[in-house]
Each structure stands twice: as C-alpha cells, then as structure tokens.
Design a protein around this motif. Sequence first.
Motif, PDB file in Angstrom:
ATOM      1  N   ILE A  90       7.829   7.317  -3.344  1.00  0.00           N
ATOM      2  CA  ILE A  90       6.766   6.504  -3.925  1.00  0.00           C
ATOM      3  C   ILE A  90       6.919   6.493  -5.443  1.00  0.00           C
ATOM      4  N   TYR A 114       2.638   2.771  -6.790  1.00  0.00           N
ATOM      5  CA  TYR A 114       1.252   2.960  -7.219  1.00  0.00           C
ATOM      6  C   TYR A 114       1.071   2.165  -8.501  1.00  0.00           C
ATOM      7  N   ALA A 136      -0.739   5.223   1.458  1.00  0.00           N
ATOM      8  CA  ALA A 136       0.629   5.102   0.949  1.00  0.00           C
ATOM      9  C   ALA A 136       1.573   6.059   1.660  1.00  0.00           C
ATOM     10  N   ALA A 194      12.318   3.823  -4.055  1.00  0.00           N
ATOM     11  CA  ALA A 194      10.866   3.773  -3.803  1.00  0.00           C
ATOM     12  C   ALA A 194      10.515   2.502  -3.037  1.00  0.00           C
ATOM     13  N   VAL A 251       7.126   2.137  -1.873  1.00  0.00           N
ATOM     14  CA  VAL A 251       5.696   1.948  -2.127  1.00  0.00           C
ATOM     15  C   VAL A 251       5.457   2.282  -3.600  1.00  0.00           C
ATOM     16  N   THR A 262       5.065   4.563   3.660  1.00  0.00           N
ATOM     17  CA  THR A 262       6.423   4.666   3.139  1.00  0.00           C
ATOM     18  C   THR A 262       7.422   4.990   4.252  1.00  0.00           C
TER      19      THR A 262
END
Length: 332
Positions: free
Chosen positions: A153, A214, A144, A210, A212, A148
Amino acid sequence: MSLKLISRRAVVLAATLATMAPGLALAQAKLKVAGIYTVPFEQQWAGRLHTALKAAEARGEIEYKASENVSNADYERVMREYATAGNALIVGEAFAVEAAARKVAKDFPKTAFLMGSSGKPAAPNFSVFDNYIQEPAYLSGMVAGGMTKSNKIGMVGGFPIPEVNRLMNAFMAGAKEVNPKVEFSVSFINSWFDPPKAKEAAFAMIDKGADVMYAERFGVSDAAKEKGKLAIGNVINTQPQYPDTVVASAMWHFEPSADRAIKLIKEGKFAAEDYGQYSMMKYKGSSLAPLGTFEKKVPADIVTKMKAKEKAILDGSFTVVVDDTQPKSTAK
C-alpha cells in the motif's frame, strides 16, 4: 383614533411580543462570520470548513464571508481586517501562523476565534479544533488491507505533522489488523495543495508494486486511476469523481464544531476550549463514507469485520490509538 392612542398601543404590543418571545430579536440577528484559508476552497480540509459555514448561511443563521489562498505572511492582516469589520466569529487555520493568530485574538477579546491548531485554547476567546478522524481512517485501513492483492500500500501525505501522522498511523493499524502481511510505502510532498507533485509520488509507489493508494492529498487518486489501481480517500468522499478507483473514504464533518460555536456565541456563552472531540464519530464529526460502487467488490468478511469495529468504536468498547509520530515506510 388619536395619534397618542395609536402610539400607546404600539408600545403595549411591542412589550407583549417581547414577553412572549424574548429571544426573537436575537434569533433574527444574523451573526457575522469570516473564514480565512491559506489554500483554495476546493482543498479537502478548508473545503469542509467552508461547506459547514455555507450550510449555516443557507439556513439563515449567519452572514458569511471568506478569503481563500491567503499567504502565511498576509494572514495576520486579513484576520485583523475581519475582526475590525465586526465579525463575531473568525474561523481558519493557525498551524503555520500560531503566534500571529493568537496575537490578533488577544487584541480582539470580544471576537470569537475557532482555529485549526496544534496548540491549546487560550482564554477568553481562542478555541482550537482539528480533524480527529483517526476512527474512520482506521476503518478505511481495514478496507484497504482486504483489497490489496500485492500486499503493498502506498501513502502520500502533505506534511508529517501530528494532524496527518495520526490519520496515517490509524490507517496502517486498521490495514494490519485484517492483513498482517501488508507493507507500506510512505512519503510527504511538503505541500497542502500540489496535485501534480502528489501524483508523481503516487506513480513512484505504484511502479514499485503498490496496488492500493492512501490519498491523503489530491492528485493521488488521479495516479491510481491512470494506472488501474485503487485508492482510499481522506476528509471528503471523492468516489463520485473516481467511481472505479476510490473504494472508501474517511470523512470529516465540521458541522458539529461550527454549529456549536455559533450557538454558544448567540447565547453569550462562547469560551476558549478544545473542539477536537467534536470531530469524532461519537459526535457525528466523522464517518466512513458508504462503499457505494465497491459495495459488492469488498470481500464480505472484511465488511463484517469493519462494521463490527465501527460498532465497537461507537459504543466505546474499542478506542483507536492516537499516534502522532511520523509514520515510516515498511516496504522492502
């Protein structure tokens, strides 16, 4: 041939077979196993348990029954019903019903219990486990951090409990290793299964830059897909459903834990213990899913660093820190 002679020969034959294969009868007997889940089978965490036990059933090792969407208030009753029905092993989650689950186990000392729990095992029959997948979570964080472009993130979790916190903290540490500039937005939806709520939380983070996400919960990858952003999966590999969105996933494999419990019960050796270690990469209890559709899209230097770190984890030269504290947003 007389009936007595036939009968005598049958006894001799049975005795001979028993001598040749003393474990034959045991091997033929199917262990009765029950699964009790407070969420639907499709939810990632419960799904991994259900999949592992279904695999054991498919191999002919166990007779498996399971209940999904069991409320916390009803959990003890369902546990007692399965225990009374003669199930040798009961698997489920005790996180919100610790006292009740342990009470049932105490009332059925000859039944083996393997429960997801933040607590300790309790003799003689209450074993605990957890998805200690902080190692692949760290590796997915490295991916990640390398993917980015905005250095922002987003992270959406269920509840800020140790079992979730440690994965998020490991992910953040992995991202920071390859990209010290990365910032994180962190939120919790206070539900284990509410895809619409998780999706809205993800939208809010994407709107703030953001690129990326999670996806600790279902719904986050949907938001990323709709907005043309990327996502990192958790517990299961959802790249087949999101081939242009999910870059990598930290996978949990419950099979080592389930298979160990089944084997020990059949051998009459099941005892109260902590199965946590069997979720780690060393025991094949977790892994980083193949990059698949993103194999050529992740920068080569990031892949090299990630693979080197994976090797270091497996040979023991690098240990991912288990940090159970609640992760905080660092984005300004």
